[in-house]
Design a protein around this motif. Structure first.
Motif, PDB file in Angstrom:
ATOM      1  N   ARG A  85       0.813  -1.218   0.000  1.00 16.68           N
ATOM      2  CA  ARG A  85       0.000   0.000   0.000  1.00 16.68           C
ATOM      3  C   ARG A  85       0.848   1.270   0.000  1.00 16.68           C
ATOM      4  N   THR A  86       2.139   1.126   0.254  1.00 12.37           N
ATOM      5  CA  THR A  86       3.032   2.286   0.191  1.00 12.37           C
ATOM      6  C   THR A  86       4.155   2.000  -0.798  1.00 12.37           C
ATOM      7  N   GLY A 108       4.811   7.339   5.094  1.00 12.38           N
ATOM      8  CA  GLY A 108       5.141   5.941   4.786  1.00 12.38           C
ATOM      9  C   GLY A 108       6.020   5.330   5.860  1.00 12.38           C
ATOM     10  N   GLN A 117      -2.370   5.559   7.459  1.00 13.58           N
ATOM     11  CA  GLN A 117      -2.397   4.093   7.523  1.00 13.58           C
ATOM     12  C   GLN A 117      -1.785   3.601   8.830  1.00 13.58           C
ATOM     13  N   PRO A 154       0.011   8.781  -2.412  1.00 11.91           N
ATOM     14  CA  PRO A 154      -0.155   7.642  -3.321  1.00 11.91           C
ATOM     15  C   PRO A 154      -0.389   8.163  -4.744  1.00 11.91           C
ATOM     16  N   ASP A 204       0.864  10.117   8.551  1.00 12.28           N
ATOM     17  CA  ASP A 204       0.347   9.077   7.666  1.00 12.28           C
ATOM     18  C   ASP A 204      -0.937   8.535   8.288  1.00 12.28           C
ATOM     19  N   ALA A 243       1.723   2.023   8.381  1.00 10.56           N
ATOM     20  CA  ALA A 243       2.760   3.053   8.211  1.00 10.56           C
ATOM     21  C   ALA A 243       3.075   3.704   9.547  1.00 10.56           C
TER      22      ALA A 243
END
Length: 183
Positions: A20-21, A51, A73, A123, A71, A76
């Motif tokens: 995803r990164t 990230g 996520q 992204p 980030d 991350a």
């Protein structure tokens, strides 16, 4: 992955697990810092799509006083927390937020934060670079003569942006680094 230079130079850091990164490669990171530094005597660094945290950790390693890493996520966020431990000063050198970029910009504005360098590497499929550059300018997050460094794929063209002077653009195969200075 590793920190290339400075006080943490040579230390290994971990990438974010999964796909995803997309980490900024060591080669691109080294070139980026050769363009803007390569070393610093203090200053504040913001990475809005951190990230693994490699770019911001590199900035602190090369002399930035402090970095804010953002980030949204969870994977991350956990990776950044683990990676900044190489500094043994993670509480004073680094501020890590699990939040999206838009909310982070507003929160930083509410806290009257200003930065010398802001790194944008969203992204590729969800890039809103012009909008983010505009928000950074409208919320006055950059110090006078501050720089925004944008990492994009070679299919994304951002060109001139209101409120900024295009300082440099360099291609590294699939990756393009574009540097803007606040005017």
């Amino acid at each position: 992955m590793r920190i290339i230079s400075g006080k943490y130079g040579g230390r290994k850091i971990q990438p974010v697990p999964g796909n995803r990164t997309r980490p900024t490669t060591d080669k691109v990171r080294e070139s980026l810092f050769n363009m803007i530094g390569p070393y610093f005597d203090g200053g504040n660094f913001l990475d809005l799509f951190a990230g693994s945290g490699a770019v911001a950790i590199e900035a602190v390693s090369r002399g930035m006083k402090r970095a804010v890493l953002v980030d949204h996520q969870y994977a991350a966020y956990k990776t950044i927390k683990r990676n900044v431990q190489i500094s043994n000063n993670e509480n004073s050198d680094f501020m890590i937020w699990k939040i999206d970029a838009e909310r982070a910009i507003k929160k930083l504005t509410d806290q009257n934060e200003k930065f010398d360098y802001i790194f944008l590497d969203p992204p590729y499929a969800k890039q809103q670079m012009i909008k983010q550059l505009s928000e950074i300018n409208n919320y006055d997050l950059l110090n006078v003569d501050g720089l925004v460094i944008c990492e994009t794929d070679n299919q994304t063209e951002i060109g001139e942006v209101d409120g900024y002077r295009l300082m440099r653009k360099k291609s590294y195969g699939l990756t393009i680094i574009t540097i803007y200075q606040k005017i």
